[in-house]
Structures are given as structure tokens and as C-alpha cells.
Design a protein around this motif. Sequence first.
Motif, PDB file in Angstrom:
ATOM      1  N   ILE A  26       0.750  -1.109  -0.095  1.00 38.06           N
ATOM      2  CA  ILE A  26      -0.115   0.143   0.120  1.00 38.06           C
ATOM      3  C   ILE A  26       0.768   1.254   0.029  1.00 38.06           C
ATOM      4  CG2 ILE A  26      -1.666   1.346   1.321  1.00 38.06           C
ATOM      5  CD1 ILE A  26      -2.754  -1.112   2.222  1.00 38.06           C
TER       6      ILE A  26
ATOM      7  N   GLY B  54      -5.506   7.161  -5.443  1.00 35.75           N
ATOM      8  CA  GLY B  54      -6.571   6.319  -4.786  1.00 35.75           C
ATOM      9  C   GLY B  54      -6.676   5.254  -5.469  1.00 35.75           C
ATOM     10  N   ALA B  55      -6.549   5.422  -7.022  1.00 34.87           N
ATOM     11  CA  ALA B  55      -6.778   4.056  -7.524  1.00 34.87           C
ATOM     12  C   ALA B  55      -5.913   3.073  -7.454  1.00 34.87           C
ATOM     13  CB  ALA B  55      -6.833   4.540  -9.225  1.00 34.87           C
TER      14      ALA B  55
ATOM     15  N   LEU C  23      -4.261   2.665  -4.654  1.00 33.42           N
ATOM     16  CA  LEU C  23      -4.486   2.376  -3.146  1.00 33.42           C
ATOM     17  C   LEU C  23      -5.326   1.027  -3.137  1.00 33.42           C
ATOM     18  CD1 LEU C  23      -5.139   5.448  -0.827  1.00 33.42           C
ATOM     19  CD2 LEU C  23      -2.959   3.852  -0.825  1.00 33.42           C
ATOM     20  N   VAL C  24      -6.353   1.172  -3.897  1.00 33.20           N
ATOM     21  CA  VAL C  24      -7.560   0.105  -4.249  1.00 33.20           C
ATOM     22  C   VAL C  24      -6.654  -1.410  -4.782  1.00 33.20           C
ATOM     23  CG1 VAL C  24      -9.533  -0.915  -5.657  1.00 33.20           C
ATOM     24  CG2 VAL C  24      -9.421   1.568  -4.504  1.00 33.20           C
TER      25      VAL C  24
ATOM     26  N   GLN D  14     -12.457   8.081  -7.237  1.00 29.62           N
ATOM     27  CA  GLN D  14     -11.223   7.179  -6.701  1.00 29.62           C
ATOM     28  C   GLN D  14     -10.697   7.166  -5.548  1.00 29.62           C
ATOM     29  OE1 GLN D  14     -10.355   4.938  -8.918  1.00 29.62           O
ATOM     30  NE2 GLN D  14     -10.263   5.567 -11.034  1.00 29.62           N
ATOM     31  N   TRP D  15     -10.597   8.341  -4.928  1.00 30.59           N
ATOM     32  CA  TRP D  15     -10.380   8.449  -3.547  1.00 30.59           C
ATOM     33  C   TRP D  15     -11.279   7.876  -2.448  1.00 30.59           C
ATOM     34  CZ3 TRP D  15      -5.747   9.172  -1.394  1.00 30.59           C
ATOM     35  CH2 TRP D  15      -4.747   9.851  -2.129  1.00 30.59           C
TER      36      TRP D  15
ATOM     37  N   GLY E  74     -10.583   4.512  -2.573  1.00 32.36           N
ATOM     38  CA  GLY E  74      -8.988   4.047  -2.014  1.00 32.36           C
ATOM     39  C   GLY E  74      -9.062   4.051  -0.454  1.00 32.36           C
TER      40      GLY E  74
ATOM     41  N   ALA F 177      -8.284   1.225   2.211  1.00 31.58           N
ATOM     42  CA  ALA F 177      -7.036   1.327   2.779  1.00 31.58           C
ATOM     43  C   ALA F 177      -6.860   1.266   4.503  1.00 31.58           C
ATOM     44  CB  ALA F 177      -6.241   2.646   2.278  1.00 31.58           C
TER      45      ALA F 177
END
Length: 479
Positions: free
Chosen positions: A127, A175-176, A178-179, A232-233, A236, A240
Amino acid sequence: MYNICYHSGFFQPLDKIYEPDIASVATISSMSTRSVTATRELNKKILSIAIPTFGQLFAESALVLVDTAIVGHISTQALSGLSIGSGLILTAVGLCVFLAYGTTSQVGTLMGAGKRKQALETGINGIWLALSIGIAISIILFLFAEPMSYVLGARGEILDNSVTYIHTMVFGVPGALLVYAANGIFRAANKASLPLIAACVGTAVNILLDLAFVFGLHLGIAGSGYATFIAQWVMGLIVAIPAFTWARKLKANIMPQVKSIVSTAQNGFMLFLRTLAMRTALVTNIILATNMGAQVLASYQVVNAHFNFVMNMLDAIAIAGQALVANELGAQHKQQAQNLLHYCAKVGFYSGILIGVLLIILGFTTPHFYSNDSAVITLITAGMCVLGLFLPLSGWMWALDGILIGAGDYTYLAKTCLIVVLAYIPSAYIMYELCTIYSSTQIIRTILLWLLICISFIGGRAICNGLRARGTAWMNSYQ
């Protein structure tokens, strides 16, 4: 958010959620491959990962389709600009898919070997690596959006739309990623429900903001970019934050460990090269479509969005096989890993038949949702029909791809993908020159474009993966 997820059962301690999985896999391994009971148990294991993963990938693909549908009603130039801009961003993000695949195989193998704390620490460092890479990619794409779009063939209004979309959306890339990284942890632990929730929430946020920004505030393609950035965030953070909390509960180190991060990056390097080769082919497709005209490019964006959509559906099977094979190899159950490879390949093929028929039906019923241009609508139908016919081959190839990734067979995948792409690029150039010489119509160009992709690129990779699956060398990465 974590408390809700924990008390609902998403974040039980690993000794409670994982030992039953090991026991069930061991039970399957002891049975004859011809046993009906073993087959049923195997189906349950695959479905327990594939169904929530499919839902997650379905939601993420719907996000792209919604963007395409809404922007397509702004103008053909806006849709073409989206094709260039999103193509660049998706290429950059796609290069980092090793964050999900690599984490899944590494964490899954460690869990299969009973090293739970080390598995979580490996996932957490993934991550941190994802966040670092995401920030770097965002800065580079923001600064060089215009020259990159220009190199891909964007000019005039199409260039303006591409740059606008990149500038408004690109800082959602961290963010993407993190996913990607967090998903690897949950999939390896057979806990794919949270990524599904994150994808559904993110998609809902994106749809609502897309409609509000584009049609309500009249922000045009910029509105679509802002909506995707926020979505996206949201996704994420949903995955996370619980991952970090879960790791802390198991007393795993959640601070960045430079050695471990570097090791994770090194382990994923060959997988990165494999993905780089694949993305080079996809960029070649965008360049080819761009030089064939705005209407061909606009149709390519729509068909490619559907292509990503259905491949994500097939990817659910590949990811399930990937996680299970990593568990089996970690536990030294090699015969069961071999059985999984052949079984998942068959499931991928038959799923490709069903989804291919659905894709052809959608090709005749849905194109008007994406464009008001009758020529573009016709081209969309043609492209989707070609894809649908070749989808069984894609499903078989993609399932094998997932298994080989789960086995850590990155070097073979990197080398063979590079060979396929080196053959594919000149084939694309020859096809384009022939279309120019013979002044082919747009529909012929569109059909040839997708035939080239299906036969040369997908077919080439299918041959390479099939040859690897005939032996046992693919299991040697974890010896």
C-alpha cells in the motif's frame, strides 16, 4: 467505517477467517480429481472469491462506461478526447496492476505457509508503495498531458478535451492504486466483500457527481474528470483504512519499511515489464484508431470500454484461481495447483462463450446510449460483434494468465508478452498502410482493427500461455 466493517464480519482476525480456508483446501487436495465432492468444493472456493470480485470489477467497469456515455453526449470531439486522455491514465494505472496481482500472490503464499503477520506486513508495504507510485505518476501526467496527447495523435479540439480530462482527473490516480494494493490483501485472505463495497460506493459517487457536474453545472468533460477524481479517492480510503487497522490488530508493523518496499517493487518488476508490454500494445491501438479518424476513435473508446468491462468479468475467474493457486503452492500442494490451472481454464472458456453472446446482443441494442452520431453507432456495433466472437479465446487465455501470476511466473509472462507485442506492432502498421492504400471504408477499418487485436495480440498470448500450461515449470517460482 472500520467498526461497522469489523462487527459485520469483514475483519475477523486472520486465525478465525483463514484456518478454515486452509483446512478446506487441504481437504480438496486429498480427494481424487474425479470426485464429484471435490469438484463441488472447488467450485465453492472459486465462487467465494470470484463472485464478490466480479461485483467489484463490474462496478469499476461501470464507472468507465458511465463516463463514456455521459461524455459521448457532449460531442464526438469530447468522446475522442476522453479516449486519448483516459487511455493515457488507464495505461499508467494499468502498468501498476502488479500492486494487486503481486500482492495477491505474495500474501496468499505467505498465508498458505501459515505466516500471517508477515503476510499482512507485506500487504501494507504494498500500500505504501502504491501511494508513492501514484503521486509520482500524477505529477508526471499532469505536467506532460499535452505533449503525450499530441504524440498519440490528438489535435485541435480533441487535444484540448484530452488535456482537460487529464488535468482534472489525474490526481485521483493515488486513490486508484491504493485500491489495487489493498485488494491484493483481501483477495488473498478470501475476503473480497470489502473491495466490492468500495467499488459500488465509488461508482455511485461517480455517477451522481458526473450528472451534477456535466449536466447540472455544465462543466463539460472537466466535470467528468472531477467526478472520477473524487470517486477514486473514496474507493481508495474505504479499502486502505481498514487494511491498516486490521494489520494493527494483528500487531503487524504498519510503518513504511524501506527494505520491504524495495523488495516488493523488485518482486513485481518482471510483472511490471509484462504489463508494460501489454500496455504498449493498447497504446498502439489508440494511435491506430486516432489516425483512422475521429469517428473510428470515438467508436474505439466505446468498444474498448466494453472490452475492459467483459475482461474484468473474466478476470474475476482468473483472480480466484490466482489466489487459490498461491495458497496451494505456499502449502506445497502442487498437484492441486495443477488441477486448478486446467479447471479454471475451462471455466474461463465457457464463461467467454456466454459473455461473448451477451456482448454481441449489447452491440446491437446499446450503442445509441453512447453517441448521437449514426456512423459512430454503426462502428460500435461492428467492433462489439468482432469482440464477442473471440471472447471464448480471451476467457481461456485470461484464466491461464491469472494462474501463472498466482504462481509468480512473472519472468515467463514478461518475456512472452514482449515477444507478442514486438510482432503485434509491425502487424498494426502493415494493416494501417493497407487500409490507406486501398482507401478502405471506416467500417472495414474498424473491423480490421478489432480482428487484429483479437487474432494477433490475444491469440499470440493465448498460444504462449497454453504452451506454458502443458508442463509444470510454471510452479517452480515458489520452490
